[in-house]
Write a protein that holds these residues in place. Structure first.
Motif, PDB file in Angstrom:
ATOM      1  N   ARG A  36     -14.111 -26.356   3.317  1.00 17.78           N
ATOM      2  CA  ARG A  36     -14.284 -27.642   2.641  1.00 17.78           C
ATOM      3  C   ARG A  36     -13.820 -27.554   1.194  1.00 17.78           C
ATOM      4  NH1 ARG A  36     -19.613 -30.837   4.146  1.00 17.78           N
ATOM      5  NH2 ARG A  36     -18.125 -32.528   3.863  1.00 17.78           N
ATOM      6  N   VAL A  37     -13.458 -28.708   0.647  1.00 22.33           N
ATOM      7  CA  VAL A  37     -12.953 -28.800  -0.726  1.00 22.33           C
ATOM      8  C   VAL A  37     -13.876 -29.716  -1.522  1.00 22.33           C
ATOM      9  CG1 VAL A  37     -11.021 -29.515  -2.175  1.00 22.33           C
ATOM     10  CG2 VAL A  37     -10.585 -28.434   0.044  1.00 22.33           C
ATOM     11  N   ALA A  38     -14.259 -29.274  -2.713  1.00 15.73           N
ATOM     12  CA  ALA A  38     -15.115 -30.077  -3.585  1.00 15.73           C
ATOM     13  C   ALA A  38     -14.256 -30.872  -4.556  1.00 15.73           C
ATOM     14  CB  ALA A  38     -16.092 -29.186  -4.347  1.00 15.73           C
ATOM     15  N   ARG A  39     -14.449 -32.175  -4.596  1.00 13.61           N
ATOM     16  CA  ARG A  39     -13.766 -33.038  -5.570  1.00 13.61           C
ATOM     17  C   ARG A  39     -14.778 -33.405  -6.658  1.00 13.61           C
ATOM     18  NH1 ARG A  39     -11.816 -38.438  -3.172  1.00 13.61           N
ATOM     19  NH2 ARG A  39     -13.961 -39.057  -3.657  1.00 13.61           N
ATOM     20  N   VAL A  40     -14.487 -32.984  -7.880  1.00 10.04           N
ATOM     21  CA  VAL A  40     -15.430 -33.122  -8.989  1.00 10.04           C
ATOM     22  C   VAL A  40     -14.829 -34.036 -10.048  1.00 10.04           C
ATOM     23  CG1 VAL A  40     -16.842 -31.873 -10.677  1.00 10.04           C
ATOM     24  CG2 VAL A  40     -16.155 -30.747  -8.537  1.00 10.04           C
ATOM     25  N   ASN A  41     -15.655 -34.936 -10.608  1.00 15.51           N
ATOM     26  CA  ASN A  41     -15.146 -35.797 -11.678  1.00 15.51           C
ATOM     27  C   ASN A  41     -15.045 -35.020 -12.984  1.00 15.51           C
ATOM     28  OD1 ASN A  41     -17.860 -35.586 -12.353  1.00 15.51           O
ATOM     29  ND2 ASN A  41     -18.085 -37.743 -12.924  1.00 15.51           N
ATOM     30  N   THR A  42     -14.336 -35.570 -13.951  1.00 16.61           N
ATOM     31  CA  THR A  42     -14.042 -34.847 -15.187  1.00 16.61           C
ATOM     32  C   THR A  42     -15.271 -34.659 -16.081  1.00 16.61           C
ATOM     33  OG1 THR A  42     -13.319 -36.932 -16.195  1.00 16.61           O
ATOM     34  CG2 THR A  42     -11.621 -35.504 -15.247  1.00 16.61           C
ATOM     35  N   LYS A  43     -16.328 -35.440 -15.845  1.00 16.82           N
ATOM     36  CA  LYS A  43     -17.561 -35.285 -16.620  1.00 16.82           C
ATOM     37  C   LYS A  43     -18.498 -34.234 -16.016  1.00 16.82           C
ATOM     38  CE  LYS A  43     -17.596 -40.002 -18.469  1.00 16.82           C
ATOM     39  NZ  LYS A  43     -18.359 -41.286 -18.586  1.00 16.82           N
ATOM     40  N   LEU A  44     -18.097 -33.696 -14.882  1.00 20.30           N
ATOM     41  CA  LEU A  44     -18.894 -32.690 -14.158  1.00 20.30           C
ATOM     42  C   LEU A  44     -20.277 -33.223 -13.798  1.00 20.30           C
ATOM     43  CD1 LEU A  44     -18.045 -29.392 -16.106  1.00 20.30           C
ATOM     44  CD2 LEU A  44     -16.699 -30.640 -14.408  1.00 20.30           C
ATOM     45  N   THR A  45     -20.294 -34.491 -13.361  1.00 22.38           N
ATOM     46  CA  THR A  45     -21.575 -35.115 -12.986  1.00 22.38           C
ATOM     47  C   THR A  45     -21.602 -35.554 -11.523  1.00 22.38           C
ATOM     48  OG1 THR A  45     -20.754 -37.270 -13.767  1.00 22.38           O
ATOM     49  CG2 THR A  45     -22.057 -35.935 -15.319  1.00 22.38           C
ATOM     50  N   LYS A  46     -20.428 -35.685 -10.905  1.00 16.35           N
ATOM     51  CA  LYS A  46     -20.373 -36.143  -9.523  1.00 16.35           C
ATOM     52  C   LYS A  46     -19.427 -35.252  -8.719  1.00 16.35           C
ATOM     53  CE  LYS A  46     -21.212 -41.039 -10.575  1.00 16.35           C
ATOM     54  NZ  LYS A  46     -20.664 -42.423 -10.456  1.00 16.35           N
ATOM     55  N   VAL A  47     -19.786 -35.051  -7.465  1.00 17.38           N
ATOM     56  CA  VAL A  47     -18.955 -34.226  -6.592  1.00 17.38           C
ATOM     57  C   VAL A  47     -19.020 -34.756  -5.168  1.00 17.38           C
ATOM     58  CG1 VAL A  47     -20.810 -32.604  -6.048  1.00 17.38           C
ATOM     59  CG2 VAL A  47     -18.442 -31.845  -5.893  1.00 17.38           C
ATOM     60  N   LYS A  48     -17.940 -34.577  -4.439  1.00 15.61           N
ATOM     61  CA  LYS A  48     -17.903 -34.934  -3.025  1.00 15.61           C
ATOM     62  C   LYS A  48     -17.229 -33.821  -2.267  1.00 15.61           C
ATOM     63  CE  LYS A  48     -16.665 -38.604   0.208  1.00 15.61           C
ATOM     64  NZ  LYS A  48     -16.086 -39.964   0.371  1.00 15.61           N
ATOM     65  N   LEU A  49     -17.852 -33.378  -1.176  1.00 12.45           N
ATOM     66  CA  LEU A  49     -17.259 -32.349  -0.331  1.00 12.45           C
ATOM     67  C   LEU A  49     -16.363 -33.010   0.700  1.00 12.45           C
ATOM     68  CD1 LEU A  49     -20.274 -29.925   0.227  1.00 12.45           C
ATOM     69  CD2 LEU A  49     -18.209 -29.482  -1.104  1.00 12.45           C
ATOM     70  N   LEU A  50     -15.098 -32.604   0.721  1.00 10.42           N
ATOM     71  CA  LEU A  50     -14.099 -33.209   1.585  1.00 10.42           C
ATOM     72  C   LEU A  50     -13.687 -32.250   2.695  1.00 10.42           C
ATOM     73  CD1 LEU A  50     -11.883 -34.642  -1.289  1.00 10.42           C
ATOM     74  CD2 LEU A  50     -13.612 -35.892   0.024  1.00 10.42           C
ATOM     75  N   GLY A  51     -13.133 -32.812   3.762  1.00  9.73           N
ATOM     76  CA  GLY A  51     -12.701 -31.994   4.886  1.00  9.73           C
ATOM     77  C   GLY A  51     -13.858 -31.623   5.795  1.00  9.73           C
ATOM     78  N   LYS A  52     -13.564 -30.807   6.786  1.00 13.20           N
ATOM     79  CA  LYS A  52     -14.568 -30.367   7.747  1.00 13.20           C
ATOM     80  C   LYS A  52     -14.693 -28.858   7.740  1.00 13.20           C
ATOM     81  CE  LYS A  52     -14.089 -34.304  10.896  1.00 13.20           C
ATOM     82  NZ  LYS A  52     -13.821 -34.732  12.302  1.00 13.20           N
ATOM     83  N   GLU A  53     -15.880 -28.392   8.078  1.00 14.00           N
ATOM     84  CA  GLU A  53     -16.118 -26.952   8.132  1.00 14.00           C
ATOM     85  C   GLU A  53     -15.453 -26.365   9.364  1.00 14.00           C
ATOM     86  OE1 GLU A  53     -16.719 -23.773   6.511  1.00 14.00           O
ATOM     87  OE2 GLU A  53     -17.971 -25.291   5.562  1.00 14.00           O
ATOM     88  N   ARG A  54     -14.641 -25.324   9.138  1.00 11.69           N
ATOM     89  CA  ARG A  54     -13.981 -24.628  10.239  1.00 11.69           C
ATOM     90  C   ARG A  54     -14.368 -23.159  10.182  1.00 11.69           C
ATOM     91  NH1 ARG A  54      -7.945 -25.660   9.255  1.00 11.69           N
ATOM     92  NH2 ARG A  54      -8.627 -26.256   7.152  1.00 11.69           N
ATOM     93  N   ALA A  55     -14.702 -22.610  11.317  1.00 11.50           N
ATOM     94  CA  ALA A  55     -15.192 -21.234  11.372  1.00 11.50           C
ATOM     95  C   ALA A  55     -14.153 -20.248  10.837  1.00 11.50           C
ATOM     96  CB  ALA A  55     -15.559 -20.872  12.813  1.00 11.50           C
ATOM     97  N   GLU A  56     -14.622 -19.339  10.009  1.00  6.80           N
ATOM     98  CA  GLU A  56     -13.822 -18.226   9.487  1.00  6.80           C
ATOM     99  C   GLU A  56     -12.570 -18.674   8.729  1.00  6.80           C
ATOM    100  OE1 GLU A  56     -13.045 -15.495  12.638  1.00  6.80           O
ATOM    101  OE2 GLU A  56     -15.162 -15.134  13.060  1.00  6.80           O
ATOM    102  N   VAL A  57     -12.673 -19.806   8.063  1.00  9.78           N
ATOM    103  CA  VAL A  57     -11.566 -20.279   7.238  1.00  9.78           C
ATOM    104  C   VAL A  57     -12.059 -20.490   5.817  1.00  9.78           C
ATOM    105  CG1 VAL A  57      -9.895 -22.125   6.803  1.00  9.78           C
ATOM    106  CG2 VAL A  57     -10.362 -21.410   9.146  1.00  9.78           C
ATOM    107  N   GLY A  58     -11.394 -19.866   4.866  1.00  2.00           N
ATOM    108  CA  GLY A  58     -11.693 -20.048   3.447  1.00  2.00           C
ATOM    109  C   GLY A  58     -10.399 -19.910   2.673  1.00  2.00           C
ATOM    110  N   PHE A  59     -10.337 -20.513   1.505  1.00  4.93           N
ATOM    111  CA  PHE A  59      -9.090 -20.546   0.748  1.00  4.93           C
ATOM    112  C   PHE A  59      -9.238 -19.844  -0.599  1.00  4.93           C
ATOM    113  CE2 PHE A  59      -9.132 -24.368   3.447  1.00  4.93           C
ATOM    114  CZ  PHE A  59      -7.988 -24.115   4.210  1.00  4.93           C
ATOM    115  N   GLU A  60      -8.116 -19.272  -1.062  1.00  5.43           N
ATOM    116  CA  GLU A  60      -8.106 -18.557  -2.340  1.00  5.43           C
ATOM    117  C   GLU A  60      -7.395 -19.326  -3.440  1.00  5.43           C
ATOM    118  OE1 GLU A  60      -9.577 -15.888  -3.286  1.00  5.43           O
ATOM    119  OE2 GLU A  60     -10.389 -15.208  -1.378  1.00  5.43           O
TER     120      GLU A  60
END
Length: 305
Positions: free
Chosen positions: A69-93
């Motif tokens: 999943r990817v976190a989309r954060v606003n520039t004030k660092l007050t709001k966040v939304k998790l995007l995408g779906k959880e997939r087993a054994e997948v993570g990004f660098e």
């Protein structure tokens, strides 16, 4: 004679300190917050092993090496939304953005492919829905735990390029007691549906980082490279005609505690906001690290130099 010698020694020391100060400095923290505090409700993760970040469309997009999943954060660092779906054994660098195509590129560090370890690229839209558009970056690593750690996109004369930062010096897995230095960026050019390896960009020889954890390039071809082990950022120019860095650049260190000890122990990703501000994310504290490293772990930081 003795007095003159002492004067020469003093002047030499002052000159050295002045040179050192010009080549490295301390970053200023503008704002920061832990993901645990920022993300509430459904979808909350047990650990936020932040590994990459990119500033695009006036948002911060954060990837984690323990989640797809990817976190989309606003520039004030007050709001966040998790995007995408959880997939087993997948993570990004790493994560970067192609503005003309409105596409995001996410890279997995290294996976076994055709008998070697390679980085795998996922191409997706701003909703980060699961996609079958995956491409292998044709560069082989020694193992699966030392691969690509940062990713940057740019377009030049109508051609698309990807810069991929190796975690280890000389793109190797590293050996205990090995001398620091030897940072390398592999760069790829887009040819139809493939990203072809074009060459390597060595970072300056005097950049003595132990590892490399994040990468971005600005609109004026200024590189930002983070190091987790060194708790620092390197800023330097890239000559895209010769595919070489220009000069030595400059190192900026993250603030330390009153005893001069590292506080920002897990810096993983970096992205430009403007000419003097960057966003950085921190991974989770390792068991082997001191307790003080918990203060800044699993966080997003806005910094100024």
């Amino acid at each position: 004679m003795l007095k003159r010698l002492k004067t020469v020694i003093l002047l030499t020391a002052l000159l050295f300190l002045g040179t050192a100060q010009s080549l490295c400095d301390e970053l200023k923290i503008v704002d920061e917050v832990k993901f645990k505090k920022l993300i509430d409700g459904k979808g909350k993760m047990e650990r936020y092993e932040a590994s990459g970040v990119h500033f695009a469309n006036n948002r911060f997009y954060v990837v984690f090496d323990n989640s797809s999943r990817v976190a989309r954060v606003n520039t004030k660092l007050t709001k966040v939304k998790l995007l995408g779906k959880e997939r087993a054994e997948v993570g990004f660098e790493g994560i970067t953005y192609n503005p003309p195509k409105n596409e995001f590129y996410l890279v997995e560090e290294s996976l076994k492919h055709k008998g070697m370890w390679q980085g795998r690229l996922s191409v997706t839209d701003g909703g980060f829905s699961p996609t079958s558009k995956q491409r292998w970056l044709d560069y082989g690593f020694e193992s699966g735990n030392k691969g690509f750690e940062g990713l940057a996109f740019f377009r030049r004369n109508g051609t698309d390029y990807l810069l991929a930062l190796c975690e280890g010096n000389r793109c190797k897995a590293g050996r205990k007691g090995e001398k620091p230095g030897g940072g390398t960026i592999q760069f790829f050019v887009k040819k139809k549906k493939k990203w072809n390896l074009t060459g390597a960009i060595p970072l300056p020889e005097n950049l003595r980082f132990t590892d490399y954890s994040g990468l971005d390039i600005s609109t004026d071809n200024t590189l930002a490279v983070s190091s987790q082990e060194s708790s620092a950022l390197w800023i330097g120019k890239l000559d895209t005609d010769r595919w070489k860095t220009v000069g030595s650049g400059k190192v900026y260190y993250f603030p330390k505690d009153k005893k001069g000890r590292t506080l920002y122990c897990n810096v993983e990703g970096v992205s430009w906001i403007d000419n003097h501000h960057l966003v950085v994310v921190s991974d989770a504290k390792k068991k082997s690290q001191p307790k003080r490293c918990k203060m800044k772990e699993q966080s997003i930081h806005l910094v100024k130099f």
